[in-house]
Design a protein around this motif. Structure first.
Motif, PDB file in Angstrom:
ATOM      1  N   GLY A  57      21.572  52.505  28.731  1.00  0.00           N
ATOM      2  CA  GLY A  57      22.075  53.274  27.824  1.00  0.00           C
ATOM      3  C   GLY A  57      23.543  53.618  28.687  1.00  0.00           C
ATOM      4  N   THR A  58      24.364  54.168  28.358  1.00  0.00           N
ATOM      5  CA  THR A  58      25.853  53.924  28.679  1.00  0.00           C
ATOM      6  C   THR A  58      25.567  53.936  29.817  1.00  0.00           C
ATOM      7  N   ASP A  59      25.534  54.507  30.482  1.00  0.00           N
ATOM      8  CA  ASP A  59      25.349  55.058  32.972  1.00  0.00           C
ATOM      9  C   ASP A  59      25.289  53.739  33.403  1.00  0.00           C
ATOM     10  N   GLN A  60      24.118  52.919  32.641  1.00  0.00           N
ATOM     11  CA  GLN A  60      23.944  51.835  32.864  1.00  0.00           C
ATOM     12  C   GLN A  60      24.792  50.742  32.841  1.00  0.00           C
ATOM     13  N   ALA A  61      24.919  50.907  31.860  1.00  0.00           N
ATOM     14  CA  ALA A  61      25.951  49.584  30.911  1.00  0.00           C
ATOM     15  C   ALA A  61      27.395  49.787  32.041  1.00  0.00           C
ATOM     16  N   ILE A  62      27.391  51.032  32.936  1.00  0.00           N
ATOM     17  CA  ILE A  62      28.944  50.868  33.310  1.00  0.00           C
ATOM     18  C   ILE A  62      28.877  51.062  34.404  1.00  0.00           C
ATOM     19  N   ILE A  63      27.197  51.419  35.089  1.00  0.00           N
ATOM     20  CA  ILE A  63      27.413  51.208  36.864  1.00  0.00           C
ATOM     21  C   ILE A  63      26.831  49.829  36.849  1.00  0.00           C
ATOM     22  N   ASN A  64      26.419  48.919  35.984  1.00  0.00           N
ATOM     23  CA  ASN A  64      26.910  47.288  36.671  1.00  0.00           C
ATOM     24  C   ASN A  64      27.708  46.273  35.878  1.00  0.00           C
ATOM     25  N   ALA A  65      28.096  47.146  34.963  1.00  0.00           N
ATOM     26  CA  ALA A  65      30.275  46.669  35.142  1.00  0.00           C
ATOM     27  C   ALA A  65      30.997  47.256  36.290  1.00  0.00           C
ATOM     28  N   VAL A  66      30.935  48.085  36.643  1.00  0.00           N
ATOM     29  CA  VAL A  66      31.464  48.804  38.339  1.00  0.00           C
ATOM     30  C   VAL A  66      30.853  47.687  39.758  1.00  0.00           C
ATOM     31  N   ALA A  67      29.346  47.753  39.443  1.00  0.00           N
ATOM     32  CA  ALA A  67      29.960  46.457  40.703  1.00  0.00           C
ATOM     33  C   ALA A  67      29.857  45.734  40.356  1.00  0.00           C
ATOM     34  N   VAL A  68      29.607  44.472  39.414  1.00  0.00           N
ATOM     35  CA  VAL A  68      30.506  43.127  38.937  1.00  0.00           C
ATOM     36  C   VAL A  68      32.471  43.591  39.623  1.00  0.00           C
ATOM     37  N   LEU A  69      32.784  44.516  39.435  1.00  0.00           N
ATOM     38  CA  LEU A  69      34.421  44.992  39.760  1.00  0.00           C
ATOM     39  C   LEU A  69      34.215  44.904  41.047  1.00  0.00           C
ATOM     40  N   VAL A  70      33.514  45.383  41.618  1.00  0.00           N
ATOM     41  CA  VAL A  70      33.431  45.701  43.484  1.00  0.00           C
ATOM     42  C   VAL A  70      33.477  44.654  44.172  1.00  0.00           C
ATOM     43  N   ILE A  71      32.744  43.910  43.719  1.00  0.00           N
ATOM     44  CA  ILE A  71      31.812  42.696  44.561  1.00  0.00           C
ATOM     45  C   ILE A  71      31.892  41.414  44.515  1.00  0.00           C
ATOM     46  N   ALA A  72      33.239  41.447  43.048  1.00  0.00           N
ATOM     47  CA  ALA A  72      34.462  40.623  43.143  1.00  0.00           C
ATOM     48  C   ALA A  72      36.002  40.201  43.897  1.00  0.00           C
ATOM     49  N   CYS A  73      35.793  41.316  44.347  1.00  0.00           N
ATOM     50  CA  CYS A  73      37.465  41.453  44.875  1.00  0.00           C
ATOM     51  C   CYS A  73      37.645  40.330  45.897  1.00  0.00           C
ATOM     52  N   PRO A  74      38.419  39.530  46.131  1.00  0.00           N
ATOM     53  CA  PRO A  74      38.596  38.702  46.573  1.00  0.00           C
ATOM     54  C   PRO A  74      40.131  38.757  47.608  1.00  0.00           C
ATOM     55  N   CYS A  75      39.153  39.538  48.377  1.00  0.00           N
ATOM     56  CA  CYS A  75      39.940  39.410  50.050  1.00  0.00           C
ATOM     57  C   CYS A  75      39.722  38.725  51.078  1.00  0.00           C
ATOM     58  N   ALA A  76      37.699  38.744  51.028  1.00  0.00           N
ATOM     59  CA  ALA A  76      37.710  37.522  52.348  1.00  0.00           C
ATOM     60  C   ALA A  76      38.693  36.104  51.983  1.00  0.00           C
ATOM     61  N   LEU A  77      38.374  36.038  49.957  1.00  0.00           N
ATOM     62  CA  LEU A  77      39.236  34.804  49.603  1.00  0.00           C
ATOM     63  C   LEU A  77      40.624  34.477  50.393  1.00  0.00           C
ATOM     64  N   GLY A  78      41.445  35.148  50.537  1.00  0.00           N
ATOM     65  CA  GLY A  78      42.775  35.255  51.394  1.00  0.00           C
ATOM     66  C   GLY A  78      43.023  35.269  52.631  1.00  0.00           C
ATOM     67  N   LEU A  79      42.018  36.041  52.711  1.00  0.00           N
ATOM     68  CA  LEU A  79      41.639  35.432  54.628  1.00  0.00           C
ATOM     69  C   LEU A  79      41.593  34.867  55.137  1.00  0.00           C
ATOM     70  N   ALA A  80      40.311  33.954  55.073  1.00  0.00           N
ATOM     71  CA  ALA A  80      39.599  32.909  55.245  1.00  0.00           C
ATOM     72  C   ALA A  80      40.506  31.872  55.463  1.00  0.00           C
ATOM     73  N   THR A  81      41.487  31.298  55.266  1.00  0.00           N
ATOM     74  CA  THR A  81      42.656  30.552  55.520  1.00  0.00           C
ATOM     75  C   THR A  81      43.494  30.662  56.490  1.00  0.00           C
ATOM     76  N   PRO A  82      44.074  32.089  56.621  1.00  0.00           N
ATOM     77  CA  PRO A  82      44.813  32.268  57.490  1.00  0.00           C
ATOM     78  C   PRO A  82      44.465  33.201  58.782  1.00  0.00           C
ATOM     79  N   ALA A  83      43.257  33.778  58.587  1.00  0.00           N
ATOM     80  CA  ALA A  83      43.026  34.103  59.825  1.00  0.00           C
ATOM     81  C   ALA A  83      42.204  32.979  60.798  1.00  0.00           C
TER      82      ALA A  83
END
Length: 719
Positions: free
Chosen positions: A354-380
């Protein structure tokens, strides 16, 4: 000749490493900008501009145009408070959003149902108010034709919110809504950012502690009267009145009185340091129980404390090569994630979901991939490591030194002032012609004004005697000194200096066997003659043997490169357990040996404290200077040991290794959180709420992991 200057900016609104890349690009586009480095962990930027390049206002305008806020940092200003007021506003938003989100999640927790209208009323403030920063950041990024964490969160949560509104309006009341998923992601991400900010400020505690050592006022004595004035009004030459227990307002020299000072914040020295007339005082240290009158010798940015703060900030603002690699990955990471999210959406739709399931899975991809930790790993990790090292008396001046130090394979020591006390005394004289007393006066006249340890020993021995006038004095680095006295030309130095003037030195065999340093006095014009020989003794530092043993325990090759005679150098080396000794070296000889080792593939750190060590310090992979040494040595070195304890060297290598391990650990976990989570989300095994929690946890994790470095101790603390 064109020169450049650095302008430091404080940046607000960054969310991930993609923001760093965008600000750097925006600033580097300005004509006259030579380099720009933005640090996500410190939320600061350092921009190098040509003299005719843009000013701070133009740089700030470029940052604002890129979608962020900025203001110029004042080097003399106090450090920011530990918990700024906007932190509490952030927390209030998170708590308020959290309460609304908790209510939205009641059906899942208790089985109770909430009508679609009420779900919409609860979710909308979270989406539009708590999530406003993500929309603002995403809009700025998209205007700049780039993408960052804000784009991922804004698109992902908007998709969940929009789908839920559509379902509520068009489908029967039994339709599944996802208001709680979008709201939970927003609250968790903002909570993660708030916790991350608090943790980052703990990592910068060393800088704040150093800034706090600057008192607001100073008591001065002028025209026989004492008055309190703002520290900013202090001038070199002012007389400071230092009462017991007071912070010393500036670098100074004691004129009257006796006391002890606590210099632990600058040097890591835990014991009070005795002070009497003539002793140097470090601004920011604490006066003990005595009353002192002192003359100011340096103020403002020229003080030792200002130099320490500047060095720590330089190291924390710098960008390690491994961080540059992470930044390059991040530059393409977000666009790739957007593509993966589209593929996920299309794939689930084509698979018949269904459309709702497809959108929710795509949303999960977008959220889990945020590169915050990657940017903080070295300078911290760099912030925590350099700050902790500074508190222990190890001043790491640049991030390259921190990164290289962990992998050095050989340590090359100078001898005098590094492994020995550097306070030699004249132990014996030998005369070949003339009188010993006259030779001492000639030698003292030639050394007047010199800071060399042997010169001080000669001057101390001749104290109280009338000295002839020496003119046309010339120091020959690593060899000695020459001057003209009463129409005759004299040299005072080692065998190489005498040989250069055609004079063969005699004697000194017994003294050399005792490990003494030798200096011959000779007249070179009008009639050459060897006049006398001076022998100097210099005690080993009590900590030197332990320092060498610690380096051997770290599997390091230890060498001695000395300008002293072979006998003296070999005796010291044998006492300390150093098996590789090179003696009788000029400054260029030392640099050449370091370069040769480098050419053999050996990564070398050079440790020295004198002017004659500067070429070798510069030639080494990492130059390490003793804080008790000359300014030239300290300015050439990448690392300074703020007190003369050579055991700090093993500590410097240890903190470098630990910091490097933290960087690698952080990068590993940042990639694991992102990369491992993406396929799980794409295949429907990770809902957006869990993805949001994982993303928030990853940022807090890497900063908290770096903070473990703040527990480190150098192992060279005094009892």
């Amino acid at each position: 000749m064109s020169t450049s200057k650095d302008i430091d900016l404080s940046i607000e609104g960054m969310s991930c490493a993609a923001c760093v890349n965008r600000i750097e690009r925006a600033v580097r586009k300005l004509p006259g900008v030579e380099n720009a480095q933005v640090n996500l962990a410190t939320e600061q930027a350092r921009v190098s501009v040509a003299d005719d390049g843009p000013d701070a206002a133009a740089l700030i305008a470029a940052v604002v145009q890129a979608g962020y806020q900025a203001h110029e940092m004042n080097p003399a200003a106090a450090a920011p408070e530990a918990v700024p007021a906007n932190d509490w506003r952030e927390l209030a938003l998170v708590v308020g959003g959290g309460i609304l989100t908790l209510i939205l999640n009641l059906p899942m927790l208790t089985g109770l149902e909430i009508a679609p209208l009420w779900q919409w009323l609860l979710a909308t403030p979270v989406q539009l108010l708590v999530g406003a920063r993500f929309y603002a950041g995403a809009w700025a990024a998209l205007k700049d034709r780039s993408a960052n964490m804000d784009v991922l969160v804004a698109i992902g949560t908007s998709a969940a919110y929009g789908l839920s509104v559509y379902q509520a309006l068009t489908v029967a009341h039994h339709a599944h809504l996802y208001f709680e998923a979008g709201a939970t992601v927003i609250v968790l991400v903002r909570l993660g950012k708030w916790l991350e900010m608090r943790a980052r400020r703990r990592a910068s505690a060393a800088i704040r502690a150093l800034h706090a050592l600057r008192p607001a006022t100073a008591r001065v004595q002028r025209h026989g009267q004492e008055a309190d004035i703002p520290v900013a009004q202090l001038r070199v030459g002012d007389r400071l009145v230092l009462r017991p227990g007071e912070l010393i307002a500036a670098d100074a020299r004691v004129l009257e009185g006796r006391s002890q000072t606590d210099e632990s914040m600058m040097t890591g020295e835990s014991r009070p340091v005795d002070k009497a007339a003539g002793a140097a005082l470090i601004g920011g240290s604490v006066n003990g129980s005595g009353l002192l009158l002192a003359e100011v010798t340096a103020v403002g940015t020229e003080t030792v404390l200002a130099g320490i703060i500047r060095a720590v900030e330089n190291a924390q603002l710098g960008k390690a090569p491994v961080q540059r690699m992470a930044d390059r990955v991040t530059a393409v990471f977000v666009p790739v994630i957007l593509l993966i999210a589209l593929i996920t959406l299309a794939g689930w739709l084509l698979a018949g979901a269904g459309t709702d399931q497809a959108i929710i899975n795509a949303v999960a991809v977008l959220v889990i991939a945020c590169p915050c930790a990657l940017g903080l790993a070295t300078p911290a990790a760099i912030m925590a490591g350099t700050g902790t090292a500074a508190r222990q008396g190890i001043l790491i001046r640049d991030v390259e030194a921190l990164e290289l130090l962990h992998s050095v394979q050989a340590i090359a020591f100078d001898k005098t002032g590094t492994l020995t006390e550097g306070k030699p005394r004249l132990v014996s004289q030998q005369t070949f012609t003339g009188s010993a007393a006259e030779h001492l006066r000639l030698a003292a006249a030639m050394q007047k004004g010199s800071e060399h340890p042997l010169a001080k020993a000669v001057l101390d021995a001749a104290a109280g005697q009338a000295l002839p006038t020496a003119v046309d004095m010339q120091a020959v680095p690593g060899q000695g000194v020459q001057a003209e006295i009463d129409g005759a030309r004299y040299v005072l130095g080692n065998r190489q200096l005498l040989a250069a003037h055609g004079i063969t030195p005699e004697g000194g065999v017994a003294e050399q066997a005792e490990g003494h340093s030798l200096a011959w006095l000779a007249r070179v014009a009008p009639t050459p003659a060897l006049l006398g020989l001076f022998a100097f003794g210099d005690a080993l530092k009590p900590e030197a043997a332990a320092a060498v043993a610690q380096l051997h325990a770290q599997q390091l090759r230890v060498l001695m490169l000395s300008g002293d005679n072979v006998g003296s150098a070999e005796k010291v080396a044998a006492t300390l357990g150093i098996r590789e000794v090179h003696a009788g070296l000029s400054p260029t000889d030392k640099a050449a040996i370091v370069a040769r080792l480098h050419g053999e593939g050996v990564r070398v750190a050079m440790v020295g404290d004198g002017i004659n060590d500067a070429p070798a310090l510069a030639a080494a992979d990492v130059g390490i200077a003793m804080g008790s040494g000359t300014d030239v040595a300290m300015h050439t070195a990448g690392v300074t040991l703020m007190r003369g304890d050579p055991r700090l060297l093993a500590g410097a290598i240890d903190i470098s290794r630990r910091t490097w391990r933290k960087i690698l650990q952080n990068l590993f976990w940042a990639f694991i959180f992102n990369v491992a989570g993406i396929p799980l989300a794409a295949f429907g095994k990770l809902n957006p709420m869990i993805a949001g929690a994982m993303m928030a946890v990853s940022s807090v994790f890497v900063v908290s992991n770096a903070l473990l470095l703040t527990r480190w101790k150098s192992g060279a603390q005094h009892a």
